[in-house]
Design a protein around this motif. Structure first.
Motif, mmCIF file in Angstrom:
data_model
loop_
_atom_site.group_PDB
_atom_site.id
_atom_site.type_symbol
_atom_site.label_atom_id
_atom_site.label_comp_id
_atom_site.label_asym_id
_atom_site.label_seq_id
_atom_site.Cartn_x
_atom_site.Cartn_y
_atom_site.Cartn_z
ATOM 1 N N TRP A 1 0.705 -1.275 -0.038
ATOM 2 C CA TRP A 1 0.193 -0.080 -0.214
ATOM 3 C C TRP A 1 0.759 1.175 0.291
ATOM 4 O O TRP A 1 0.490 2.302 -0.642
ATOM 5 C CB TRP A 1 -1.166 -0.232 1.511
ATOM 6 N N GLY A 2 2.189 0.872 0.567
ATOM 7 C CA GLY A 2 3.013 2.057 0.396
ATOM 8 C C GLY A 2 3.269 2.665 -1.080
ATOM 9 O O GLY A 2 3.417 3.434 -1.441
ATOM 10 N N VAL B 1 1.120 2.071 -4.216
ATOM 11 C CA VAL B 1 -0.172 2.246 -4.306
ATOM 12 C C VAL B 1 -0.116 4.207 -3.878
ATOM 13 O O VAL B 1 -0.428 4.730 -4.392
ATOM 14 C CB VAL B 1 -0.823 1.479 -3.381
ATOM 15 N N ILE B 2 0.069 4.483 -3.009
ATOM 16 C CA ILE B 2 0.133 5.584 -2.316
ATOM 17 C C ILE B 2 1.472 6.561 -2.958
ATOM 18 O O ILE B 2 0.775 7.623 -3.531
ATOM 19 C CB ILE B 2 0.216 5.655 -0.659
ATOM 20 N N ILE C 1 -6.932 6.177 -5.508
ATOM 21 C CA ILE C 1 -5.566 5.795 -5.099
ATOM 22 C C ILE C 1 -6.666 4.717 -3.935
ATOM 23 O O ILE C 1 -5.825 3.618 -3.558
ATOM 24 C CB ILE C 1 -4.868 6.919 -4.006
ATOM 25 N N ALA C 2 -7.631 5.593 -3.324
ATOM 26 C CA ALA C 2 -8.246 4.734 -2.298
ATOM 27 C C ALA C 2 -9.563 3.436 -3.272
ATOM 28 O O ALA C 2 -9.652 2.363 -2.000
ATOM 29 C CB ALA C 2 -9.681 5.623 -2.267
ATOM 30 N N GLY D 1 -7.021 11.044 -5.201
ATOM 31 C CA GLY D 1 -7.216 10.464 -4.329
ATOM 32 C C GLY D 1 -7.635 9.644 -3.934
ATOM 33 O O GLY D 1 -8.253 8.718 -3.219
ATOM 34 N N GLY E 1 -0.087 7.251 -6.632
ATOM 35 C CA GLY E 1 -0.646 7.980 -6.949
ATOM 36 C C GLY E 1 -0.499 9.391 -7.066
ATOM 37 O O GLY E 1 -0.965 10.039 -7.625
ATOM 38 N N ILE E 2 0.454 9.741 -5.794
ATOM 39 C CA ILE E 2 1.216 10.876 -5.657
ATOM 40 C C ILE E 2 1.509 11.538 -6.499
ATOM 41 O O ILE E 2 1.507 12.827 -6.844
ATOM 42 C CB ILE E 2 1.724 11.103 -4.236
#
Length: 613
Positions: free
Chosen positions: A159-160, A162-163, A393-394, A390, A166-167
């Motif tokens: 999940w790191g 994934v975020i 990402i969710a 955002g 997205g960022i």
């Protein structure tokens, strides 16, 4: 022998790719005076040329799904997947000659503006909402895929990753707009080809030449190009790929905002068409690369399949496994491959975020807040890019609930893309289709598509329908070349079936027929139901009596202009339509549905094909 791991050089290569992508975003935030208007931000000021747009189109939908999914697909099912080369040609031809001329002539920013021009604002709203849901779901899958690869290759937190994806993506989309999206795509398509090439070259060296790879593939039944079985229940045959694939991908290239937004941002119609045809060469090149990776993977693992041997927990993890197996002695090269998977993600997610911002501003904000200045709309567009980054990402969490990466992605496009393709086809090709018919057709097509699509996720087709080719673990002695020792996978991808705990005895009759339809036909069913229902209901509700302005339809002149060498027609400039508030008289319009709207052309008053556009 053990599987390799990331070294400092791998991280340097990977970090450099992210840094270059971010720098391109910063550059286009300030180049040429920055993004002064929403048109600059969302459409690149309609000044793009064919080559960068073509590479951008290639990068966006040949993404991490391709980098990870297609080689594994060819490894398991054989090279029949390459029939998509013919499908891509048909898709590009239909998009360039049927949909592009109408969209370009109208000078629209959101493809769903067309639905209001041709039908009414309610259908525009339906199209917009369906697109937003579809794109957020698909983008969730595309973010999740390379995070899975990273997790396999480096142990980097899933999940790191994934975020982080997205960022970075949201950063350059929000700063640089469409120009940043297109030029980062150009850079990223280069990284994708480099990643594929490194795997192919090393595999050829390991196996002692292309001849051995092709020989192994032939004897293993992987060179199964021609299967003319007409049964629509078989997963991949010549006909399912040719017919079903054409409908699925035309829904993406012909009417999907993410693609259309870029080719209508070209400076002339000729450049727009050229970008699609150049993009076709890119699609073919990436397909050939993915095919060779899949065949090389089979040649290396023909006696010891890592998936059956439980060394990976999902087929989509086979490529990262192969990369660390054969490239562990080359510092930086595994990093290049993971960067290529990551590039695929960034290119797709960035175009999705930009398209979502465009439809939100053009379809949901502009029509209801007409007093907003261009400067404010530009800031709202940037805010929307940030917001959708955002949301995507969710939504990546949704991808962890869907099984096989490639099929899930195409299933979603099929379920929603099919009815939307039917709706646009009705408008452009049928002069008697009216708003009532179009709405009933859309609802009918969407219902049937979801019925078959969700049914197929709950009751997967029987193994004899998917025709998976033989894989063996007979040569899997620990420590033998190509097996990678005791290394085990860390991430499982549960399917919908495992979540609902269905027993084989519970399969209804529909499951072995209707739900077993090839996933490529989901889009075909949706499109055909929408068109058929739409035409019947339109005829029953007086559609034949309405008088439609020809500029909303595909005309004979549109088709002939492609074969004409006279400059004015091929290099026809786009005319941007400006809406005035609803205060003018109801006169001077051909379409009774739109007699409360008057269109004013702000640029030159040239006539095209005898009519103002």
């Amino acid at each position: 022998m053990s599987i390799g791991h990331f070294t400092v050089w791998d991280y340097v290569v990977f970090g450099a790719m992210l840094l270059v992508s971010a720098v391109i975003g910063v550059y286009y935030a300030f180049a040429g005076g920055g993004q002064q208007t929403s048109k600059d931000f969302l459409m690149g000021g309609r000044s793009m040329s064919a080559l960068p747009v073509a590479l951008s189109l290639t990068a966006s939908f040949m993404s991490a799904v391709t980098v990870l999914g297609t080689p594994a697909e060819i490894y398991r099912y054989g090279a029949i997947f390459c029939i998509f080369a013919i499908t891509y040609f048909l898709v590009v031809l239909i998009s360039a000659e049927v949909f592009l001329p109408v969209f370009y002539r109208l000078g629209i920013t959101s493809t769903y503006e067309y639905l209001e021009l041709r039908f009414n604002k309610y259908l525009r709203l339906c199209g917009t909402i369906l697109f937003i849901i579809q794109t957020i779901l698909y983008t969730g899958i595309v973010i999740y895929a390379p995070a899975l690869a990273l997790n396999q290759v480096t142990g980097f937190d899933l999940w790191g990753a994934v975020i982080a994806t997205g960022i970075v993506c949201t950063f350059y989309c929000t700063l640089g707009g469409l120009k940043a999206v297109v030029w980062t795509d150009v850079f990223q398509v280069g990284i994708m080809v480099a990643g594929f090439s490194s795997v192919i070259i090393r595999a050829v060296v390991v196996q002692g030449g292309i001849g051995r790879i092709l020989n192994d593939s032939y004897h293993g039944g992987r060179l199964n190009f021609w299967d003319f079985n007409p049964n629509p229940l078989q997963r991949h045959t010549f006909w399912t790929i040719l017919i079903g694939g054409t409908f699925t991908w035309t829904g993406i290239y012909g009417v999907n905002q993410s693609q259309v937004q870029r080719y209508i941002a070209c400076k002339t119609k000729f450049q727009a068409k050229l970008s699609l045809y150049i993009n076709l060469l890119g699609l073919w090149a990436i397909l050939v690369c993915a095919m060779f990776c899949g065949l090389a993977m089979y040649s290396i693992y023909q006696d010891c399949d890592p998936w059956t041997a439980k060394r990976v927990s999902a087929p989509d993890q086979l490529m990262p496994y192969l990369v660390l197996d054969i490239l562990q002695d080359f510092p930086g090269v595994p990093g290049l491959f993971v960067a290529s998977a990551y590039s695929g993600t960034l290119s797709t997610v960035s175009s999705s975020i930009n398209a979502l911002a465009a439809v939100t501003v053009e379809d949901l904000i502009k029509p209801y807040f007409r007093s907003l200045s261009e400067k404010k709309l530009s800031w709202i567009s940037k805010g929307m890019s940030l917001f959708y980054g955002g949301v995507c990402i969710a939504m990546a969490a949704v991808a962890s609930l869907l099984g096989g990466l490639l099929q899930a992605a195409l299933s979603i496009f099929g379920m929603v893309g099919g009815p939307l393709l039917g709706l646009f086809s009705l408008g452009i090709l049928s002069s008697f289709a009216n708003p009532i018919g179009a709405f009933v057709g859309l609802i009918g097509g969407f219902t049937v598509s979801l019925w078959v699509g969700i049914g197929a996720q709950i009751y997967p087709p029987l193994p004899e329908r998917t025709m998976s080719l033989n894989l063996t673990t007979i040569g899997c002695d620990i420590g033998s070349p190509g097996t990678g020792g005791n290394w085990t996978a860390t991430t499982e991808m549960p399917t919908l079936t495992t979540l609902v705990h269905l027993q084989g005895t519970e399969r209804p009759v529909l499951a072995d027929y209707w739900y077993s339809l090839s996933y490529l036909y989901f889009s075909t069913v949706g499109t055909l139901v929408t068109i058929a229902l739409g035409m019947i209901v339109s005829l029953l509700t007086g559609g034949i009596k309405q008088n439609i302005d020809r500029k909303f339809l595909l005309t004979k002149e549109d088709l002939l202009s492609s074969f004409s060498f006279s400059k004015p027609k091929t290099n026809e400039k786009v005319e941007v339509l400006n809406w005035k508030p609803f205060t003018m008289a109801d006169e001077g319009t051909d379409n009774p549905v739109f007699n409360h709207i008057e269109m004013n052309i702000t640029e030159n008053k040239e006539k095209v094909n005898g009519a103002h556009v």
